[in-house]
Design a protein around this motif. Structure first.
Motif, PDB file in Angstrom:
ATOM      1  N   ASN A  19       0.851  -1.187   0.000  1.00 14.11           N
ATOM      2  CA  ASN A  19       0.000   0.000   0.000  1.00 14.11           C
ATOM      3  C   ASN A  19       0.894   1.249   0.000  1.00 14.11           C
ATOM      4  O   ASN A  19       0.886   2.047   0.927  1.00 14.11           O
ATOM      5  N   TYR A 163     -18.940   3.122  -4.464  1.00 15.23           N
ATOM      6  CA  TYR A 163     -17.933   2.935  -5.508  1.00 15.23           C
ATOM      7  C   TYR A 163     -18.509   2.101  -6.647  1.00 15.23           C
ATOM      8  O   TYR A 163     -19.065   1.024  -6.428  1.00 15.23           O
ATOM      9  N   SER A 214     -10.616  -5.400  -8.985  1.00 13.45           N
ATOM     10  CA  SER A 214     -10.823  -4.336  -8.003  1.00 13.45           C
ATOM     11  C   SER A 214      -9.616  -4.243  -7.089  1.00 13.45           C
ATOM     12  O   SER A 214      -8.850  -5.201  -6.932  1.00 13.45           O
ATOM     13  N   LYS A 215      -9.441  -3.076  -6.482  1.00 12.09           N
ATOM     14  CA  LYS A 215      -8.331  -2.877  -5.553  1.00 12.09           C
ATOM     15  C   LYS A 215      -8.808  -1.965  -4.428  1.00 12.09           C
ATOM     16  O   LYS A 215      -9.414  -0.924  -4.672  1.00 12.09           O
ATOM     17  N   LEU A 216      -8.519  -2.391  -3.187  1.00 12.35           N
ATOM     18  CA  LEU A 216      -8.860  -1.612  -1.999  1.00 12.35           C
ATOM     19  C   LEU A 216      -7.586  -0.930  -1.513  1.00 12.35           C
ATOM     20  O   LEU A 216      -6.576  -1.597  -1.251  1.00 12.35           O
ATOM     21  N   LYS A 228     -10.452   3.840   3.518  1.00 10.49           N
ATOM     22  CA  LYS A 228     -10.242   2.851   2.463  1.00 10.49           C
ATOM     23  C   LYS A 228     -11.138   3.185   1.278  1.00 10.49           C
ATOM     24  O   LYS A 228     -12.321   3.429   1.439  1.00 10.49           O
ATOM     25  N   LYS A 230     -12.093   2.228  -2.987  1.00 16.95           N
ATOM     26  CA  LYS A 230     -12.133   1.084  -3.893  1.00 16.95           C
ATOM     27  C   LYS A 230     -12.128   1.562  -5.333  1.00 16.95           C
ATOM     28  O   LYS A 230     -12.926   2.418  -5.725  1.00 16.95           O
TER      29      LYS A 230
END
Length: 269
Positions: A19, A163, A214-216, A228, A230
């Motif tokens: 991250n 999102y 997808s990416k958090l 957080k 998305k």
């Protein structure tokens, strides 16, 4: 304008947090602060303000790290990348005039950069800064690949973001609203139009989503107000809009959280 940075790890087998988006963005802000306090204050406190709105935009984004040689593959459950001593690369993208090219190169060249959170730290020296010439041409439709997560959202009644997937029927509208807001924050407000006219002016069309994922992402991490978000990456879309509108999104990032997390970085196909 876009600039490709070559980063040399200071030691081998450093752990780079997966991250890294928010820490890298914070480092960019810190460099701007050191180099030009007035410009840094403008970005932090005001940015490009949309008229009669609380919205403001910083108009920069960046790619994901390009790491050709890892010390080992990332294993399931790991939250870090084990680096070798070989260089890694990242592209930063600013919606700025070419006259600012020397300022940006000076901002990064030969600088030391530390990317860290509570668990990991990786230290680098920026070996080179290469200015990338990317002509966009006229306003004909062009295809792009979202190579970093793109965040498009609809505000819910409770104030939180919903999102949206690029396959969601609402995605094209909120993509267009966000891009028009960014354009008008630079050039001034003046395009009052209904939804149909807006989607005609800024036409988003999803072309390929087979490899989309997808990416958090955590921003303001390691703080009490950690957030957080998305986004979705690795999809191809066609964008038909006036050239000036496309330039604002291409160089400054499409969608939300572009400057704070490197979202919405796209490549021309």
């Amino acid at each position: 304008m876009r600039f490709r940075l070559t980063l040399k790890p200071q030691t081998t087998r450093q752990k780079l947090t997966l991250n890294y988006y928010y820490p890298f963005s914070s480092w960019v802000y810190a460099r701007i602060q050191e180099s030009d306090a007035d410009y840094a204050a403008f970005l932090h406190q005001q940015g490009y303000q949309l008229e009669n709105s609380a919205k403001n935009f910083k108009h920069f984004t960046f790619s994901k790290f390009d790491i050709p040689h890892k010390a080992k593959p990332i294993e399931k459950g790991e939250d870090f990348i084990l680096l070798s001593d070989r260089p890694i690369f990242i592209t930063v993208s600013f919606f700025i005039d070419k006259a600012a090219e020397d300022f940006i190169i000076g901002l990064f060249k030969n600088q030391r950069i530390n990317i860290y959170n509570k668990k990991y730290q990786a230290d680098f020296v920026i070996e080179s800064v290469e200015s990338l010439a990317i002509p966009l041409g006229d306003a004909l439709p062009k295809r792009y690949r979202a190579t970093s997560p793109m965040v498009i959202a609809e505000k819910r009644p409770d104030g939180n973001d919903d999102y949206l997937l690029p396959t969601d029927p609402r995605f094209s509208l909120y993509f267009a609203i966000n891009l028009l807001d960014k354009y008008e924050s630079v050039y001034g407000k003046g395009m009052q139009m209904d939804t149909a006219s807006l989607e005609k002016l800024i036409g988003f069309k999803l072309i390929e989503a087979d490899r989309m994922r997808s990416k958090l992402i955590a921003i303001k991490q390691d703080r009490d107000d950690e957030t957080k978000i998305k986004g979705y990456e690795n999809f191809v879309f066609e964008l038909n809009a006036p050239a000036q509108v496309i330039e604002v999104g291409f160089y400054g990032g499409f969608g939300k959280f572009t400057s704070s997390a490197g979202m919405g970085f796209c490549e021309i196909l």
